[in-house]
Design a protein around this motif. Sequence first.
Motif, PDB file in Angstrom:
ATOM      1  N   HIS A 111      64.859  29.898  25.007  1.00 46.21           N
ATOM      2  CA  HIS A 111      64.001  29.149  25.297  1.00 46.21           C
ATOM      3  C   HIS A 111      63.776  28.594  26.400  1.00 46.21           C
ATOM      4  O   HIS A 111      62.686  28.519  26.870  1.00 46.21           O
ATOM      5  CB  HIS A 111      64.429  27.940  24.167  1.00 46.21           C
ATOM      6  CG  HIS A 111      63.368  26.851  24.124  1.00 46.21           C
ATOM      7  ND1 HIS A 111      62.244  26.943  23.112  1.00 46.21           N
ATOM      8  CD2 HIS A 111      63.081  25.845  24.581  1.00 46.21           C
ATOM      9  CE1 HIS A 111      61.512  25.939  23.259  1.00 46.21           C
ATOM     10  NE2 HIS A 111      62.019  24.901  24.164  1.00 46.21           N
ATOM     11  N   TYR A 119      56.250  29.551  29.730  1.00 43.50           N
ATOM     12  CA  TYR A 119      55.848  29.398  28.289  1.00 43.50           C
ATOM     13  C   TYR A 119      56.105  27.908  28.151  1.00 43.50           C
ATOM     14  O   TYR A 119      56.695  27.261  28.677  1.00 43.50           O
ATOM     15  CB  TYR A 119      56.448  30.149  27.648  1.00 43.50           C
ATOM     16  CG  TYR A 119      56.186  31.653  27.444  1.00 43.50           C
ATOM     17  CD1 TYR A 119      55.500  32.135  26.260  1.00 43.50           C
ATOM     18  CD2 TYR A 119      56.484  32.406  28.297  1.00 43.50           C
ATOM     19  CE1 TYR A 119      54.974  33.338  26.112  1.00 43.50           C
ATOM     20  CE2 TYR A 119      56.304  33.735  28.225  1.00 43.50           C
ATOM     21  CZ  TYR A 119      55.583  34.275  27.326  1.00 43.50           C
ATOM     22  OH  TYR A 119      55.080  35.442  27.088  1.00 43.50           O
ATOM     23  N   HIS A 121      55.216  24.638  24.688  1.00 40.09           N
ATOM     24  CA  HIS A 121      54.973  24.457  23.383  1.00 40.09           C
ATOM     25  C   HIS A 121      54.128  22.901  23.080  1.00 40.09           C
ATOM     26  O   HIS A 121      54.535  22.370  22.187  1.00 40.09           O
ATOM     27  CB  HIS A 121      56.206  24.466  22.428  1.00 40.09           C
ATOM     28  CG  HIS A 121      57.333  23.841  23.120  1.00 40.09           C
ATOM     29  ND1 HIS A 121      57.496  22.688  22.835  1.00 40.09           N
ATOM     30  CD2 HIS A 121      58.432  24.362  23.716  1.00 40.09           C
ATOM     31  CE1 HIS A 121      58.642  22.047  23.568  1.00 40.09           C
ATOM     32  NE2 HIS A 121      59.120  23.549  23.949  1.00 40.09           N
ATOM     33  N   ASP A 126      49.986  27.414  21.873  1.00 35.69           N
ATOM     34  CA  ASP A 126      51.019  27.549  22.930  1.00 35.69           C
ATOM     35  C   ASP A 126      52.426  27.862  22.304  1.00 35.69           C
ATOM     36  O   ASP A 126      53.344  28.644  22.556  1.00 35.69           O
ATOM     37  CB  ASP A 126      51.348  26.790  23.986  1.00 35.69           C
ATOM     38  CG  ASP A 126      50.004  26.710  25.168  1.00 35.69           C
ATOM     39  OD1 ASP A 126      49.325  27.861  25.037  1.00 35.69           O
ATOM     40  OD2 ASP A 126      49.976  25.842  25.874  1.00 35.69           O
ATOM     41  N   LYS A 127      52.608  27.010  21.270  1.00 35.53           N
ATOM     42  CA  LYS A 127      53.995  26.848  20.382  1.00 35.53           C
ATOM     43  C   LYS A 127      54.065  28.181  19.715  1.00 35.53           C
ATOM     44  O   LYS A 127      55.118  28.810  19.560  1.00 35.53           O
ATOM     45  CB  LYS A 127      53.887  25.572  19.538  1.00 35.53           C
ATOM     46  CG  LYS A 127      55.025  25.613  18.798  1.00 35.53           C
ATOM     47  CD  LYS A 127      54.989  24.291  17.946  1.00 35.53           C
ATOM     48  CE  LYS A 127      56.400  24.203  17.094  1.00 35.53           C
ATOM     49  NZ  LYS A 127      56.304  22.981  16.251  1.00 35.53           N
ATOM     50  N   ARG A 131      57.062  30.701  20.173  1.00 37.24           N
ATOM     51  CA  ARG A 131      57.911  31.133  19.260  1.00 37.24           C
ATOM     52  C   ARG A 131      57.757  32.737  18.794  1.00 37.24           C
ATOM     53  O   ARG A 131      59.028  33.061  18.620  1.00 37.24           O
ATOM     54  CB  ARG A 131      57.522  30.325  17.742  1.00 37.24           C
ATOM     55  CG  ARG A 131      57.857  28.909  17.857  1.00 37.24           C
ATOM     56  CD  ARG A 131      59.245  28.516  18.323  1.00 37.24           C
ATOM     57  NE  ARG A 131      59.066  26.893  18.213  1.00 37.24           N
ATOM     58  CZ  ARG A 131      59.398  26.295  19.509  1.00 37.24           C
ATOM     59  NH1 ARG A 131      59.766  26.857  20.358  1.00 37.24           N
ATOM     60  NH2 ARG A 131      59.605  24.875  19.155  1.00 37.24           N
TER      61      ARG A 131
END
Length: 146
Positions: A111, A119, A121, A126-127, A131
């Motif tokens: 993450h 990246y 979220h 975007d999330k 993911r």
Amino acid sequence: MIDIYFDDRQENFEIDNGVIEIVKKSIEEALNILGFDDAEVSVSFVDDNEIQELNRDYRGVDSVTDVLSFPIDDKFSNILGDVVINTKRVLSQAEEFGHSKERELSYLTVHSILHLVGYDHENEEDKIEMRAKEKEIMDKLKIYKN
């Protein structure tokens, strides 16, 4: 070449060779999938107090969190940035979610690496993208939720 530097500033659990290998493998696989073959990353293991201070001082959020990412935006360097992992949260979240601390440590590392390379979220689109990339990397690592 992927260079990873470690700093252990906590006492929640022993950072042994097994822990180092999980983090290294997670970083290397994530960067491989993302197309990086030359990068430097630092990883610090900290406690609740230190991560809360960092979160407050650098993000303006005065609360404990599980992981922080500090990207280095330098187009002329292969240094991606710093990953800061709260080991107390690794343990509590592993228990809360019903999987191993190794799985939680790997997931938080992946993450954070995704944050280092851009990246996020912050919105739903975007999330979903982040993911999906996390899942792709975790599947490649063969580290699954129980």
